[in-house]
Design a protein around this motif. Structure first.
Motif, PDB file in Angstrom:
ATOM      1  N   ARG A 123       0.709  -1.207   0.090  1.00  0.00           N
ATOM      2  CA  ARG A 123       0.058  -0.067   0.000  1.00  0.00           C
ATOM      3  C   ARG A 123       0.786   1.298  -0.105  1.00  0.00           C
ATOM      4  O   ARG A 123       2.071   1.347   0.819  1.00  0.00           O
ATOM      5  CB  ARG A 123      -1.011   0.002   1.303  1.00  0.00           C
ATOM      6  N   ALA A 124       0.450   2.262  -0.818  1.00  0.00           N
ATOM      7  CA  ALA A 124       1.307   3.342  -1.006  1.00  0.00           C
ATOM      8  C   ALA A 124       0.410   4.606  -0.413  1.00  0.00           C
ATOM      9  O   ALA A 124      -0.673   4.824  -0.844  1.00  0.00           O
ATOM     10  CB  ALA A 124       1.854   3.451  -2.465  1.00  0.00           C
ATOM     11  N   PHE A 125       1.101   5.199   0.513  1.00  0.00           N
ATOM     12  CA  PHE A 125       0.532   6.472   0.851  1.00  0.00           C
ATOM     13  C   PHE A 125       1.256   7.579   0.553  1.00  0.00           C
ATOM     14  O   PHE A 125       2.319   7.901   0.751  1.00  0.00           O
ATOM     15  CB  PHE A 125       0.462   6.464   2.627  1.00  0.00           C
ATOM     16  N   GLY A 126       0.437   8.556  -0.300  1.00  0.00           N
ATOM     17  CA  GLY A 126       1.112   9.753  -0.672  1.00  0.00           C
ATOM     18  C   GLY A 126       0.601  10.930   0.156  1.00  0.00           C
ATOM     19  O   GLY A 126      -0.574  11.318   0.279  1.00  0.00           O
ATOM     20  N   PHE A 127       1.911  11.283   1.019  1.00  0.00           N
ATOM     21  CA  PHE A 127       1.417  12.544   1.794  1.00  0.00           C
ATOM     22  C   PHE A 127       1.934  13.667   1.191  1.00  0.00           C
ATOM     23  O   PHE A 127       2.982  14.360   1.516  1.00  0.00           O
ATOM     24  CB  PHE A 127       2.094  12.349   3.245  1.00  0.00           C
ATOM     25  N   THR A 177       6.491  16.369   2.647  1.00  0.00           N
ATOM     26  CA  THR A 177       6.011  15.666   1.364  1.00  0.00           C
ATOM     27  C   THR A 177       6.698  14.522   1.144  1.00  0.00           C
ATOM     28  O   THR A 177       7.934  14.556   1.002  1.00  0.00           O
ATOM     29  CB  THR A 177       6.119  16.765  -0.042  1.00  0.00           C
ATOM     30  N   THR A 178       5.989  13.336   1.344  1.00  0.00           N
ATOM     31  CA  THR A 178       6.710  11.981   1.144  1.00  0.00           C
ATOM     32  C   THR A 178       5.731  11.045   0.518  1.00  0.00           C
ATOM     33  O   THR A 178       4.325  11.246   0.646  1.00  0.00           O
ATOM     34  CB  THR A 178       7.311  11.632   2.611  1.00  0.00           C
ATOM     35  N   VAL A 179       6.333   9.947   0.606  1.00  0.00           N
ATOM     36  CA  VAL A 179       5.279   8.630  -0.048  1.00  0.00           C
ATOM     37  C   VAL A 179       5.747   7.537   1.064  1.00  0.00           C
ATOM     38  O   VAL A 179       7.167   7.415   0.992  1.00  0.00           O
ATOM     39  CB  VAL A 179       5.560   8.285  -1.538  1.00  0.00           C
ATOM     40  N   VAL A 180       5.120   6.874   1.448  1.00  0.00           N
ATOM     41  CA  VAL A 180       5.211   5.711   2.349  1.00  0.00           C
ATOM     42  C   VAL A 180       4.903   4.473   1.802  1.00  0.00           C
ATOM     43  O   VAL A 180       3.468   4.354   1.456  1.00  0.00           O
ATOM     44  CB  VAL A 180       4.737   5.914   3.908  1.00  0.00           C
ATOM     45  N   LEU A 181       5.671   3.387   1.657  1.00  0.00           N
ATOM     46  CA  LEU A 181       5.095   2.120   1.009  1.00  0.00           C
ATOM     47  C   LEU A 181       5.042   1.279   2.300  1.00  0.00           C
ATOM     48  O   LEU A 181       6.212   1.130   3.189  1.00  0.00           O
ATOM     49  CB  LEU A 181       6.118   1.802   0.116  1.00  0.00           C
ATOM     50  N   VAL A 182       4.155   0.457   2.280  1.00  0.00           N
ATOM     51  CA  VAL A 182       3.778  -0.413   3.520  1.00  0.00           C
ATOM     52  C   VAL A 182       3.552  -1.871   2.997  1.00  0.00           C
ATOM     53  O   VAL A 182       2.753  -2.083   1.961  1.00  0.00           O
ATOM     54  CB  VAL A 182       2.788   0.115   4.465  1.00  0.00           C
ATOM     55  N   GLY A 184       2.722  -5.784   4.363  1.00  0.00           N
ATOM     56  CA  GLY A 184       2.101  -6.616   5.397  1.00  0.00           C
ATOM     57  C   GLY A 184       1.191  -5.987   6.084  1.00  0.00           C
ATOM     58  O   GLY A 184       0.755  -4.672   5.810  1.00  0.00           O
ATOM     59  N   GLU A 185       0.811  -6.669   7.036  1.00  0.00           N
ATOM     60  CA  GLU A 185      -0.278  -5.889   7.922  1.00  0.00           C
ATOM     61  C   GLU A 185       0.123  -5.987   9.654  1.00  0.00           C
ATOM     62  O   GLU A 185       0.970  -6.757  10.019  1.00  0.00           O
ATOM     63  CB  GLU A 185      -1.426  -6.949   7.920  1.00  0.00           C
ATOM     64  N   GLY A 186      -0.448  -5.182  10.095  1.00  0.00           N
ATOM     65  CA  GLY A 186      -0.245  -5.154  11.805  1.00  0.00           C
ATOM     66  C   GLY A 186       1.324  -4.988  12.262  1.00  0.00           C
ATOM     67  O   GLY A 186       1.978  -4.191  11.465  1.00  0.00           O
ATOM     68  N   ASP A 187       1.545  -5.594  13.364  1.00  0.00           N
ATOM     69  CA  ASP A 187       2.811  -5.221  13.763  1.00  0.00           C
ATOM     70  C   ASP A 187       4.224  -5.733  13.094  1.00  0.00           C
ATOM     71  O   ASP A 187       5.343  -5.245  13.214  1.00  0.00           O
ATOM     72  CB  ASP A 187       3.167  -5.746  15.316  1.00  0.00           C
ATOM     73  N   THR A 188       3.622  -6.638  12.219  1.00  0.00           N
ATOM     74  CA  THR A 188       4.980  -7.408  11.313  1.00  0.00           C
ATOM     75  C   THR A 188       5.031  -6.696   9.996  1.00  0.00           C
ATOM     76  O   THR A 188       5.811  -6.976   9.063  1.00  0.00           O
ATOM     77  CB  THR A 188       4.576  -8.830  11.064  1.00  0.00           C
ATOM     78  N   ALA A 189       4.223  -5.526   9.775  1.00  0.00           N
ATOM     79  CA  ALA A 189       4.267  -4.690   8.564  1.00  0.00           C
ATOM     80  C   ALA A 189       5.635  -4.084   8.508  1.00  0.00           C
ATOM     81  O   ALA A 189       5.964  -3.463   9.351  1.00  0.00           O
ATOM     82  CB  ALA A 189       3.090  -3.741   8.387  1.00  0.00           C
ATOM     83  N   ALA A 190       6.205  -3.920   7.453  1.00  0.00           N
ATOM     84  CA  ALA A 190       7.494  -3.310   7.137  1.00  0.00           C
ATOM     85  C   ALA A 190       7.160  -2.074   5.983  1.00  0.00           C
ATOM     86  O   ALA A 190       6.381  -1.994   5.287  1.00  0.00           O
ATOM     87  CB  ALA A 190       8.534  -4.209   6.212  1.00  0.00           C
ATOM     88  N   HIS A 191       7.761  -1.189   6.337  1.00  0.00           N
ATOM     89  CA  HIS A 191       7.708   0.107   5.607  1.00  0.00           C
ATOM     90  C   HIS A 191       8.905   0.666   5.116  1.00  0.00           C
ATOM     91  O   HIS A 191      10.081   0.677   5.692  1.00  0.00           O
ATOM     92  CB  HIS A 191       6.525   1.128   6.258  1.00  0.00           C
ATOM     93  N   THR A 192       8.844   1.635   3.908  1.00  0.00           N
ATOM     94  CA  THR A 192       9.893   2.498   3.684  1.00  0.00           C
ATOM     95  C   THR A 192       9.420   3.788   2.988  1.00  0.00           C
ATOM     96  O   THR A 192       8.235   3.845   2.561  1.00  0.00           O
ATOM     97  CB  THR A 192      10.934   1.658   2.572  1.00  0.00           C
ATOM     98  N   THR A 193      10.303   5.120   3.143  1.00  0.00           N
ATOM     99  CA  THR A 193       9.714   6.140   2.685  1.00  0.00           C
ATOM    100  C   THR A 193      10.811   6.661   1.539  1.00  0.00           C
ATOM    101  O   THR A 193      11.907   5.975   1.528  1.00  0.00           O
ATOM    102  CB  THR A 193       9.786   7.052   3.840  1.00  0.00           C
ATOM    103  N   LEU A 194      10.218   7.606   0.864  1.00  0.00           N
ATOM    104  CA  LEU A 194      10.920   8.055  -0.158  1.00  0.00           C
ATOM    105  C   LEU A 194      10.276   9.406  -0.622  1.00  0.00           C
ATOM    106  O   LEU A 194       9.216   9.689  -0.513  1.00  0.00           O
ATOM    107  CB  LEU A 194      10.805   7.377  -1.776  1.00  0.00           C
ATOM    108  N   ASN A 195      11.168  10.434  -1.006  1.00  0.00           N
ATOM    109  CA  ASN A 195      10.899  11.737  -0.961  1.00  0.00           C
ATOM    110  C   ASN A 195      11.005  12.187  -2.516  1.00  0.00           C
ATOM    111  O   ASN A 195      10.504  13.028  -2.730  1.00  0.00           O
ATOM    112  CB  ASN A 195      11.946  12.756  -0.097  1.00  0.00           C
TER     113      ASN A 195
END
Length: 523
Positions: A123-127, A177-182, A184-195
């Motif tokens: 899932r990609a969140f565009g902030f 201003t950033t994008v967060v990629l997530v 997985g789900e819950g506590d085991t979810a991994a994420h990374t950010t990019l600008n």
């Protein structure tokens, strides 16, 4: 032309306007005002027709022209219905063609392969606020990723002020201003950010997010190799560093690290790959023996030679079937204006270069050294395969400062510039892998920052890393650094352009055609 004929032309155009007003309302613009204006204007033009032809109404049914008038009306209705159907189907199917020179709206092969290989939904969140100048570009990029992998890639835009829990979770600063990629789900979810909002950055982030563990890549130092960071480069040649390569490695899930072999008896156990890039001083005998043991137990290595340098690794290369020739490889025809800057679209069938061969890309080698494939004195289980060649017009220039043409006694013909070596190490004691892999490239300058922007070179190097570390999924064509020339238009401007191009202009041409036809029919 009399008033009757003018009225017939106006009537034909009015009929088109009237019949096409629903098309304007429901397909092209969605504007009730535009549809109403067209319908009203159509009625006025039809009124002009009736006013100029009222004397003929009584004879209309008995005249032969009535048949042609009915045919005209029916033809106009059928054409408009066809236009409505075509636009509706195009809207529903959403078929698109990328006609830009650089294919800026076509996903790169690495992107499509990465999306297809995602182990979990991302899932990609565009902030980023809608008012941001790059909001439209990012939304369009997200849409292309989602269209390619609708089950694996989802996206949404968030306002940090209205989603404080998400902003806090991903440690976003106010106004960032950033994008967060997530993944997985819950506590085991991994994420990374990019600008940086580009396909290259987004795909690299997906690769990094999907990587299982990190591949440690060691760069051998201590012999005058190219520096890894710009800060370490010579003040007289600030571009002579590998900082762009290091950045690319990190983006693709590798962990680069310097390695000085002095005083060591073995390469670290966590090494996925060892790189030697442009060594200018000879390796000491214990260092050579350490590298020999590394390859004999299934190690993986990339070796980049350089013109005029002697690093003392001839014996190590020779037992793996490779000899680095003296002099500089040159080509009289396939070059960049200088015979020593060789261009090569000449590839073997090796996996490393299959994507480049399919695209017909030209690799550029500045001052490369040619390689000879040896057949004798090889270590057991060694197999050597040429990967990249010059053209048949190549030669090895032994005196580049004096001459730039082939001379007697110099090696001529199609030269080898890159080779790939495998070595069976299944029976080796303390083996790291069942097979050692070595790629030898005749030019280390392709790694330097100024040359890293040449996309075929970059793909050759990164594909060599992928092959040597046995990561076949990383042998691909990566998203290029594209110069995107776009014009930002708001929704009202887009509606206006759509109305003129798909409604008003075709309708005007059709109306003019009908008017001319009616005029000629009445002469």
């Amino acid at each position: 032309m009399n008033a009757s004929n003018v009225g017939k032309g106006l009537g034909a155009f009015g009929l088109l306007l009237l019949l096409s007003s629903p098309f304007t309302l429901f397909v092209t613009s969605g504007s009730l005002m535009a549809a109403g204006v067209k319908a009203g204007l159509g009625l006025l033009l039809l009124g002009a027709y009736f006013a100029t032809n009222f004397k003929q109404f009584g004879q209309f049914a008995s005249r032969k022209s009535s048949f042609f008038f009915a045919t005209t009306v029916l033809t106009a209705a059928v054409v408009l219905a066809g236009l409505v159907a075509v636009n509706y189907i195009a809207f529903k199917k959403n078929q698109r063609w990328d006609l830009t020179k650089e294919k800026i709206y076509t996903l790169a092969p690495q992107t499509t392969a990465t999306l297809g290989a995602l182990p979990d939904k991302v899932r990609a969140f565009g902030f980023i606020p809608p008012s941001h100048p790059y909001y439209g570009l990012l939304e369009e990029l997200f849409q292309r990723y989602h269209a390619e992998a609708p089950e694996k890639f989802e996206y949404s835009f968030k306002d940090p002020r209205r989603s404080p829990d998400l902003a806090a979770k991903y440690q976003l600063k106010e106004g960032q201003t950033t994008v967060v990629l997530v993944r997985g789900e819950g506590d085991t979810a991994a994420h990374t950010t990019l600008n940086t909002l580009s396909e290259q950055e987004l795909t690299n982030a997906l690769v990094k997010l999907s990587a299982v563990g990190s591949q440690k890549v060691y760069f051998v130092t201590g012999h005058g190799e190219w520096p890894l960071q710009k800060e370490q480069a010579s003040p007289t040649d600030p571009g002579a560093s590998l900082s762009e390569l290091i950045r690319q490695l990190r983006q693709e899930g590798y962990t680069p690290e310097a390695l000085n072999l002095a005083g060591k008896t073995e390469v670290p156990k966590d090494a996925s790959l060892v790189i030697i890039a442009g060594a200018r001083a000879p390796f000491a005998k214990p260092e050579v023996e350490t590298l020999q043991r590394y390859l004999s137990t299934g190690g993986r290595m990339l070796y980049f030679a350089d013109a005029g340098l002697q690093d003392g690794l001839d014996a190590l290369l020779a037992e793996h079937g490779v000899q680095v020739d003296e002099g500089i490889a040159a080509d009289t025809q396939f070059n960049s204006g200088n015979p020593y800057v060789v261009l090569s679209p000449f590839y073997s069938e090796h996996d490393i270069v299959k994507p480049m061969r399919a695209r017909g890309l030209n690799i550029e080698f500045p001052t490369a050294r040619s390689l000879s494939v040896l057949r004798g004195g090889l270590a057991p289980g060694v197999k050597v395969e040429p990967v990249v060649h010059t053209s048949q017009y190549g030669w090895v220039e032994t005196k580049p400062d004096e001459n730039a043409m082939p001379s007697d006694g110099e090696k001529t013909g199609q030269l080898t510039l890159v080779v790939a070596v495998t070595r069976d190490t299944k029976e080796s004691q303390d083996k790291r892998f069942d097979q050692a892999r070595l790629v030898v490239v005749g030019d280390s300058e392709i790694l330097l920052d100024p040359n890293w922007g040449h996309e075929p070179n970059r793909n050759l190097v990164m594909n060599s890393l992928g092959w040597a570390s046995n990561q076949i999924q990383k042998i691909t064509i990566r998203p290029p650094d594209r110069e995107v020339s776009t014009l930002e238009l708001d929704e009202a401007s887009m509606d206006g352009i759509r109305f003129v191009s798909t409604d008003l202009l075709p309708l005007s041409l059709l109306g003019m055609g009908l008017a001319i036809w009616l005029s000629r029919r009445n002469k």
